[in-house]
Write a protein that holds these residues in place. Structure first.
Motif, short mmCIF file in Angstrom:
data_model
loop_
_atom_site.label_atom_id
_atom_site.label_comp_id
_atom_site.label_asym_id
_atom_site.label_seq_id
_atom_site.Cartn_x
_atom_site.Cartn_y
_atom_site.Cartn_z
N GLN A 1 -12.67 -3.38 0.59
CA GLN A 1 -13.00 -2.03 0.15
C GLN A 1 -13.15 -1.09 1.34
N LYS A 2 -12.80 0.19 1.12
CA LYS A 2 -12.95 1.23 2.14
C LYS A 2 -13.89 2.32 1.63
N PHE A 3 -14.63 2.91 2.59
CA PHE A 3 -15.59 3.96 2.30
C PHE A 3 -15.47 5.06 3.34
N GLU B 1 -21.38 5.36 -2.69
CA GLU B 1 -20.86 6.55 -3.38
C GLU B 1 -19.60 7.10 -2.72
N THR B 2 -19.30 6.66 -1.49
CA THR B 2 -18.13 7.20 -0.79
C THR B 2 -16.94 6.25 -0.84
N PHE B 3 -16.99 5.23 -1.72
CA PHE B 3 -15.86 4.33 -1.91
C PHE B 3 -14.61 5.12 -2.27
N TYR B 4 -13.45 4.74 -1.66
CA TYR B 4 -12.23 5.43 -2.03
C TYR B 4 -10.99 4.53 -2.17
N GLN B 5 -11.06 3.25 -1.77
CA GLN B 5 -9.89 2.40 -1.92
C GLN B 5 -10.30 0.93 -1.87
N GLU B 6 -9.55 0.08 -2.61
CA GLU B 6 -9.76 -1.35 -2.47
C GLU B 6 -8.44 -2.09 -2.66
N VAL B 7 -8.38 -3.27 -2.04
CA VAL B 7 -7.23 -4.15 -2.12
C VAL B 7 -7.70 -5.45 -2.75
N ILE B 8 -7.09 -5.86 -3.87
CA ILE B 8 -7.46 -7.10 -4.53
C ILE B 8 -6.84 -8.27 -3.77
N MET B 9 -7.65 -9.30 -3.52
CA MET B 9 -7.23 -10.44 -2.71
C MET B 9 -7.14 -11.69 -3.57
N ALA B 10 -5.97 -12.32 -3.57
CA ALA B 10 -5.72 -13.61 -4.24
C ALA B 10 -5.18 -14.58 -3.20
N PRO B 11 -5.18 -15.88 -3.48
CA PRO B 11 -4.73 -16.84 -2.47
C PRO B 11 -3.36 -16.49 -1.89
N GLY B 12 -3.28 -16.49 -0.57
CA GLY B 12 -2.06 -16.16 0.14
C GLY B 12 -1.94 -14.71 0.56
N ILE B 13 -2.80 -13.85 0.02
CA ILE B 13 -2.73 -12.43 0.35
C ILE B 13 -3.40 -12.15 1.70
N VAL B 14 -2.73 -11.38 2.55
CA VAL B 14 -3.33 -10.79 3.74
C VAL B 14 -3.21 -9.29 3.57
N HIS B 15 -4.32 -8.58 3.58
CA HIS B 15 -4.25 -7.14 3.35
C HIS B 15 -3.58 -6.44 4.53
#
Length: 209
Positions: free
Chosen positions: A157-159, A165-179
């Motif tokens: 997650q990014k803030f 309250e300032t959250f603005y983006q997230e990347v869902i992580m599953a096995p094998g994922i590198v963001h």
């Protein structure tokens, strides 16, 4: 050419570091991470490239043109056993005990030993469900970092500021994922954190500038 068995995550995971192999056959369902950071140093699953600092799940296939790779063999073989998760929690120290950072106090994260391999510092971290790692913007010492998912599901997650309250983006992580990289060319990071969804294991990859 070399294949090195790594013991930092044993007895829970069988991990190998593979370097300069033209062709490497993997039978069991396994994770493969391209550990190169240099553009163009792709590894290949059949004819499809796996880019630097990216990962995938493979089975019954030869991975080719490996410059640097980390392989987690038969990665989910014990994931259905409750004692598997409990054993990691009782074997590995808490993240707060290792780091001493106040943001880690009381969070249910447990860290394997850290090692350096292929010029990268890595460890595995087990997190209980629905737990944030604690928002931060800088790393001590100063390094670049990405995270790879090993088991279960989580999210990065990014803030804008150190506030939910300032959250603005997230990347869902599953096995094998590198963001994708969160840092820019100057090394600047937004406020960010890992947040577990299920029981999960992820791998921070630290890269010196």
């Amino acid at each position: 050419m070399s294949i090195t068995k790594l013991d930092f995550a044993r007895p829970f995971f069988d991990v190998e570091y593979v370097e300069n192999e033209a062709e490497y056959f993997i039978k069991e369902k396994s994770l493969v991470f391209n550990f190169s950071v240099n553009g163009g140093e792709n590894i290949f699953v059949k004819t499809i490239p796996l880019l630097p600092l990216k990962g995938t799940v493979v089975q019954n296939v030869a991975v080719m043109r490996i410059k640097q790779a980390l392989v987690v063999r038969d990665y989910d073989k014990d994931a259905g056993k409750p004692e598997f998760w409990a054993s990691m929690k009782s074997t590995w120290p808490s993240l707060f005990d290792v780091s001493g950072f106040e943001r880690h106090r009381g969070i249910p994260y447990y860290k394997s030993p850290q090692i350096t391999v292929g010029g990268r510092r890595i460890n595995f971290c087990y997190a209980e469900p629905m737990a944030p790692s604690g928002k931060h913007q800088t790393h001590t010492p100063d390094f670049d970092e990405v995270h790879a998912q090993i088991l279960g599901f989580g999210k990065m997650q990014k803030f804008t500021e150190n506030s939910d309250e300032t959250f603005y983006q997230e990347v869902i992580m599953a096995p094998g994922i590198v963001h994708d990289k969160f840092y820019d060319e100057t090394g600047y990071y937004p406020w960010h954190q890992y947040h577990s969804i299920t029981d999960c294991v992820y791998m921070p990859i630290e890269i010196d500038r």
